[in-house]
Write an enzyme that holds these catalytic residues in place. Structure first.
Site, mmCIF file in Angstrom:
data_model
loop_
_atom_site.group_PDB
_atom_site.id
_atom_site.type_symbol
_atom_site.label_atom_id
_atom_site.label_comp_id
_atom_site.label_asym_id
_atom_site.label_seq_id
_atom_site.Cartn_x
_atom_site.Cartn_y
_atom_site.Cartn_z
ATOM 1 C CE LYS A 38 -42.836 48.346 -64.790
ATOM 2 N NZ LYS A 38 -43.533 49.640 -64.947
ATOM 3 C CE1 TYR A 264 -47.401 30.811 -93.895
ATOM 4 C CE2 TYR A 264 -46.335 31.718 -91.938
ATOM 5 C CZ TYR A 264 -47.059 30.706 -92.556
ATOM 6 O OH TYR A 264 -47.421 29.603 -91.847
#
Length: 368
Positions: A38, A264
């Site tokens: 998965k 940032y």
């Protein structure tokens, strides 16, 4: 391995085969092995992984959702594929691709029978999930009499497997809880077996269950993270090989003065004259902001380069002041040199979250 020239996730199928053989060695011959593929095979490549596993002997596969099962079926997988969390809208697609649903509630069971009967199916193979304490999905043992009755009153589907999920098989401090789950599963499954006259496969153990509770292997075991190189403990990790290696290159090197900032919101303020390297990989690629601000580091020329400031969407910066490096040099996030578990733990998370988060825009390079 050749040095990276771009951001890539190397997927070593030889390591996958090593892990499969190691896990096989821990179970009794004759017990089936289910490979969990998965989430893009834990962030790698579900088709490439499943093809190698099918070639070397995996008996069953498991995915979370129908679309994942469809992908590996279209990719050429012929072995049974168990869909762990099917939903009603996908039942027709599931059947069209000969996938096996895990039925986990009376609602889902009855709805699947409605679909199967509309399609005039006979004895379509299904598994059921029994809730023994994880309290996520699964039939309550108190409802098993009704579950049995529903199966006995239809010929459209056939119960061929039943299982449960262990909640803490890697945690020896919770050994009593795990043993109680095993006892509960045995009691409930034996009640179901007694109600039918055909073979029903039982499976309970995940990777840590295989390694820590081999007595609970029953007819089949399921392995996910172990196949990809992680055993949930340093004891077992040493016997496994990480399949995926995430690497990139240095795009640019900056030299900044003490007191200047990086990134940032001035997420990093230099405490000395500092050399930084910008890498072309960020939170859109799966390296989230939790790894920034010096919580963890990458390997450049064998040395640790801390991730500084805030991770950007497409880039991040590392401190290379004490590393002899240049633009174009390779940077390794996790893999054989340093495991995903160690990288993740430093930021307070786990290998599962890290490896499954690697974005599909990161190029996969399969090593046969």
């Amino acid at each position: 391995m050749p040095k990276a020239q771009e951001t890539i996730l190397e997927i070593d199928l030889n390591s996958l085969e090593h892990n499969y053989q190691y896990l096989r060695s821990k179970i009794t011959p004759g017990i089936k092995m289910l490979g969990v593929v998965k989430a893009f095979a834990y962030g790698s490549d579900s088709v490439a992984i499943a093809k190698r596993l099918e070639k070397i002997g995996v008996d069953h596969f498991a995915v979370a959702y129908t679309k994942e099962g469809e992908t590996i079926r279209v990719g050429g997988i012929t072995k049974p594929v168990l869909v762990l969390h099917p939903q009603t809208h996908s039942f027709k697609t599931l059947i069209d691709h000969c996938l096996t649903p895990s039925l986990y509630s009376l609602h889902i069971l009855k709805e699947f029978i409605v679909t199967a009967e509309k399609l005039n199916l006979e004895d379509y193979a299904v598994h059921i999930n029994i809730n023994t304490g994880l309290n996520r999905l699964g039939f309550d043992p108190a409802d098993i009499d009704e579950v049995i009755s529903v199966f006995q009153n239809t010929s459209a589907i056939k119960l061929v497997g039943m299982y449960s999920h262990l909640a803490a098989s890697e945690d020896m401090a919770l050994r009593d809880f795990t043993k109680s789950q095993i006892v509960n599963f045995i009691a409930t499954s034996e009640k179901i077996i007694a109600a039918f006259d055909h073979k029903i496969i039982r499976h309970l153990c995940n990777t840590s269950g295989i390694l820590n509770y081999p007595e609970a292997s029953f007819d089949m075991v399921r392995s996910g993270i172990g196949l990809y190189g992680y055993g949930n403990s340093t004891k077992h990790d040493s016997n496994l090989k990480p399949v995926a290696t995430l690497k990139t290159i240095i795009s640019q090197i900056h030299r900044i003065k003490e007191g200047e900032s990086v990134g940032y919101n001035r997420g990093y303020i230099a405490k000395r004259d500092t050399t930084t390297a910008t890498l072309p990989l960020g939170h859109a690629d799966g390296i989230s902001r939790i790894y920034g601000k010096e919580k963890t580091s990458v390997l450049i020329n064998g040395k640790e380069a801390p991730i500084i400031g805030n991770v950007c969407m497409d880039m991040l910066m590392v401190d290379v002041t004490d590393i002899n490096c240049k633009e174009g040099d390779e940077a390794i996030f996790f893999g054989k040199e340093r495991s995903a578990e160690k990288f993740a733990n430093k930021a307070g998370t786990i290998s599962y979250e890290l490896v499954t988060a690697i974005s599909q825009r990161v190029k996969r390079h399969i090593i046969e």
